[in-house]
Design a protein around this motif. Structure first.
Motif, PDB file in Angstrom:
ATOM      1  N   ILE A  93       1.633   0.481   6.685  1.00  0.00           N
ATOM      2  CA  ILE A  93       2.799   0.729   5.832  1.00  0.00           C
ATOM      3  C   ILE A  93       2.994  -0.462   4.903  1.00  0.00           C
ATOM      4  O   ILE A  93       3.092  -1.598   5.358  1.00  0.00           O
ATOM      5  N   THR A  94       3.068  -0.186   3.612  1.00  0.00           N
ATOM      6  CA  THR A  94       3.220  -1.268   2.639  1.00  0.00           C
ATOM      7  C   THR A  94       4.669  -1.524   2.256  1.00  0.00           C
ATOM      8  O   THR A  94       4.999  -2.627   1.844  1.00  0.00           O
ATOM      9  N   ASP A  95       5.528  -0.527   2.370  1.00  0.00           N
ATOM     10  CA  ASP A  95       6.939  -0.707   2.007  1.00  0.00           C
ATOM     11  C   ASP A  95       7.611  -1.622   3.029  1.00  0.00           C
ATOM     12  O   ASP A  95       7.629  -1.311   4.224  1.00  0.00           O
ATOM     13  N   PRO A  96       8.161  -2.755   2.590  1.00  0.00           N
ATOM     14  CA  PRO A  96       8.721  -3.703   3.559  1.00  0.00           C
ATOM     15  C   PRO A  96       9.929  -3.165   4.315  1.00  0.00           C
ATOM     16  O   PRO A  96      10.123  -3.508   5.477  1.00  0.00           O
ATOM     17  N   GLY A  97      10.745  -2.321   3.693  1.00  0.00           N
ATOM     18  CA  GLY A  97      11.893  -1.741   4.391  1.00  0.00           C
ATOM     19  C   GLY A  97      11.455  -0.791   5.482  1.00  0.00           C
ATOM     20  O   GLY A  97      11.961  -0.833   6.608  1.00  0.00           O
ATOM     21  N   ALA A  98      10.523   0.087   5.164  1.00  0.00           N
ATOM     22  CA  ALA A  98      10.003   1.028   6.161  1.00  0.00           C
ATOM     23  C   ALA A  98       9.331   0.274   7.305  1.00  0.00           C
ATOM     24  O   ALA A  98       9.515   0.622   8.483  1.00  0.00           O
ATOM     25  N   ARG A  99       8.587  -0.772   6.983  1.00  0.00           N
ATOM     26  CA  ARG A  99       7.919  -1.575   8.015  1.00  0.00           C
ATOM     27  C   ARG A  99       8.957  -2.257   8.917  1.00  0.00           C
ATOM     28  O   ARG A  99       8.803  -2.301  10.139  1.00  0.00           O
ATOM     29  N   HIS A 100      10.031  -2.759   8.327  1.00  0.00           N
ATOM     30  CA  HIS A 100      11.107  -3.394   9.097  1.00  0.00           C
ATOM     31  C   HIS A 100      11.702  -2.409  10.104  1.00  0.00           C
ATOM     32  O   HIS A 100      11.873  -2.745  11.286  1.00  0.00           O
ATOM     33  N   PHE A 101      12.014  -1.202   9.653  1.00  0.00           N
ATOM     34  CA  PHE A 101      12.629  -0.225  10.552  1.00  0.00           C
ATOM     35  C   PHE A 101      11.646   0.268  11.607  1.00  0.00           C
ATOM     36  O   PHE A 101      12.043   0.497  12.747  1.00  0.00           O
ATOM     37  N   LEU A 102      10.387   0.420  11.257  1.00  0.00           N
ATOM     38  CA  LEU A 102       9.394   0.802  12.260  1.00  0.00           C
ATOM     39  C   LEU A 102       9.258  -0.302  13.311  1.00  0.00           C
ATOM     40  O   LEU A 102       9.234  -0.029  14.512  1.00  0.00           O
ATOM     41  N   ARG A 103       9.200  -1.536  12.870  1.00  0.00           N
ATOM     42  CA  ARG A 103       9.108  -2.666  13.811  1.00  0.00           C
ATOM     43  C   ARG A 103      10.331  -2.685  14.729  1.00  0.00           C
ATOM     44  O   ARG A 103      10.220  -2.847  15.954  1.00  0.00           O
ATOM     45  N   ARG A 104      11.515  -2.490  14.158  1.00  0.00           N
ATOM     46  CA  ARG A 104      12.742  -2.465  14.943  1.00  0.00           C
ATOM     47  C   ARG A 104      12.726  -1.324  15.974  1.00  0.00           C
ATOM     48  O   ARG A 104      13.101  -1.508  17.130  1.00  0.00           O
ATOM     49  N   PHE A 105      12.253  -0.161  15.572  1.00  0.00           N
ATOM     50  CA  PHE A 105      12.131   0.980  16.482  1.00  0.00           C
ATOM     51  C   PHE A 105      11.178   0.662  17.630  1.00  0.00           C
ATOM     52  O   PHE A 105      11.481   0.940  18.793  1.00  0.00           O
ATOM     53  N   CYS A 135      -1.718   8.928  -5.156  1.00  0.00           N
ATOM     54  CA  CYS A 135      -1.254   8.552  -6.504  1.00  0.00           C
ATOM     55  C   CYS A 135       0.215   8.163  -6.465  1.00  0.00           C
ATOM     56  O   CYS A 135       0.959   8.715  -5.676  1.00  0.00           O
ATOM     57  N   PRO A 136       0.705   7.258  -7.261  1.00  0.00           N
ATOM     58  CA  PRO A 136      -0.016   6.572  -8.329  1.00  0.00           C
ATOM     59  C   PRO A 136      -0.978   5.493  -7.828  1.00  0.00           C
ATOM     60  O   PRO A 136      -1.915   5.124  -8.509  1.00  0.00           O
ATOM     61  N   VAL A 137      -0.750   5.001  -6.595  1.00  0.00           N
ATOM     62  CA  VAL A 137      -1.724   4.108  -5.950  1.00  0.00           C
ATOM     63  C   VAL A 137      -1.841   4.542  -4.490  1.00  0.00           C
ATOM     64  O   VAL A 137      -0.864   5.005  -3.900  1.00  0.00           O
ATOM     65  N   PRO A 138      -3.012   4.415  -3.878  1.00  0.00           N
ATOM     66  CA  PRO A 138      -3.142   4.797  -2.468  1.00  0.00           C
ATOM     67  C   PRO A 138      -2.180   3.996  -1.597  1.00  0.00           C
ATOM     68  O   PRO A 138      -2.034   2.787  -1.771  1.00  0.00           O
ATOM     69  N   ASP A 139      -1.511   4.714  -0.688  1.00  0.00           N
ATOM     70  CA  ASP A 139      -0.446   4.087   0.069  1.00  0.00           C
ATOM     71  C   ASP A 139      -0.156   4.897   1.329  1.00  0.00           C
ATOM     72  O   ASP A 139      -0.164   6.129   1.282  1.00  0.00           O
ATOM     73  N   TYR A 140       0.104   4.218   2.437  1.00  0.00           N
ATOM     74  CA  TYR A 140       0.577   4.867   3.664  1.00  0.00           C
ATOM     75  C   TYR A 140       2.077   4.670   3.738  1.00  0.00           C
ATOM     76  O   TYR A 140       2.573   3.573   3.491  1.00  0.00           O
ATOM     77  N   GLN A 141       2.785   5.741   4.095  1.00  0.00           N
ATOM     78  CA  GLN A 141       4.243   5.715   4.086  1.00  0.00           C
ATOM     79  C   GLN A 141       4.806   6.476   5.273  1.00  0.00           C
ATOM     80  O   GLN A 141       4.140   7.336   5.842  1.00  0.00           O
ATOM     81  N   LEU A 142       6.077   6.173   5.587  1.00  0.00           N
ATOM     82  CA  LEU A 142       6.807   7.058   6.474  1.00  0.00           C
ATOM     83  C   LEU A 142       6.976   8.375   5.726  1.00  0.00           C
ATOM     84  O   LEU A 142       7.262   8.375   4.527  1.00  0.00           O
ATOM     85  N   PRO A 143       6.799   9.511   6.391  1.00  0.00           N
ATOM     86  CA  PRO A 143       7.007  10.781   5.699  1.00  0.00           C
ATOM     87  C   PRO A 143       8.463  10.919   5.247  1.00  0.00           C
ATOM     88  O   PRO A 143       9.379  10.513   5.964  1.00  0.00           O
ATOM     89  N   GLY A 144       8.634  11.490   4.089  1.00  0.00           N
ATOM     90  CA  GLY A 144       9.969  11.707   3.543  1.00  0.00           C
ATOM     91  C   GLY A 144       9.956  11.498   2.048  1.00  0.00           C
ATOM     92  O   GLY A 144       8.908  11.290   1.439  1.00  0.00           O
TER      93      GLY A 144
END
Length: 146
Positions: A131-143, A38-47
Motif C-alpha cells: 500500500i502506497t497511500d500513507p493514510g491507508a497504511r497507517h490504518f491498516l497498521r493500526r488494525f 492507471c494513472p500509475v500502478p498502485d495497490y490500494q485498500l478497496p473503495g
C-alpha cells in the motif's frame, strides 16, 4: 481532529472536497487489496469516491464490488483521515476525506468491473509493504496491531 497524511495543501490551489469510503478486508489471514494500473500502478485498500446522493456505506459496497468483484459484510467504522492530492483522471485537485471500515469479503461474484483493477490477496505484512497511500497504511497498521 481528523489526521492528515501526504502532501500539504498548496497555496493558491482550489481543492474540491471528495468523500471516500475504503475497507480493510480480512479473510483466512489474508488482506484483500485492489491493484489499479492507471494513472500509475498502485495497490490500494478497496473503495473510492462517494457519488452525489449516495451514502458512505452504499459507495463502499459499490466500489469494493467494482474494484474486486467481491461482496462484503460485517462492516465496522474504523476511522477517518484527510489527504490532499491531484486527481488527473477527474481533472481536479481534491481534499479527500477518507472513511475507513473493517469488514470481511463474503462472496466473489465475478471479476472486477472497473477497468484496470484486479483483486489481490496478501498476507498482512505483504499488504503493508504494497500500500502506497500513507493514510491507508497507517490504518491498516493500526488494525493489525489490534
Amino acid at each position: 481532529m481528523i489526521p492528515r497524511f501526504g502532501e500539504m495543501p498548496r497555496a493558491g490551489r482550489r481543492y474540491r472536497l471528495r468523500p471516500g469510503a475504503y475497507a480493510i478486508l480480512l479473510r483466512d489471514d489474508r488482506i484483500l487489496l485492489t491493484h489499479q494500473t492507471c494513472p500509475v500502478p498502485d495497490y490500494q485498500l478497496p473503495g473510492g469516491g462517494v457519488e452525489a446522493g449516495e451514502s458512505l456505506t452504499a459507495a463502499l459496497h459499490r466500489e469494493v464490488f467494482e474494484e474486486t468483484g467481491w461482496t462484503i459484510g460485517g462492516l465496522l467504522g474504523f476511522g477517518v483521515f484527510r489527504r490532499y492530492c491531484d486527481m488527473p483522471e477527474y481533472d481536479m485537485q481534491a481534499e479527500k476525506l477518507c472513511h475507513v471500515w473493517v469488514g470481511r469479503p463474503i462472496l466473489r461474484r465475478g471479476r472486477p468491473t472497473e477497468p484496470g483493477h484486479s483483486a489481490c490477496w496478501f498476507t498482512p505484512a505483504e499488504a503493508l509493504q504494497r500500500i502506497t497511500d500513507p493514510g491507508a497504511r497507517h490504518f491498516l497498521r493500526r488494525f493489525l496491531r489490534g
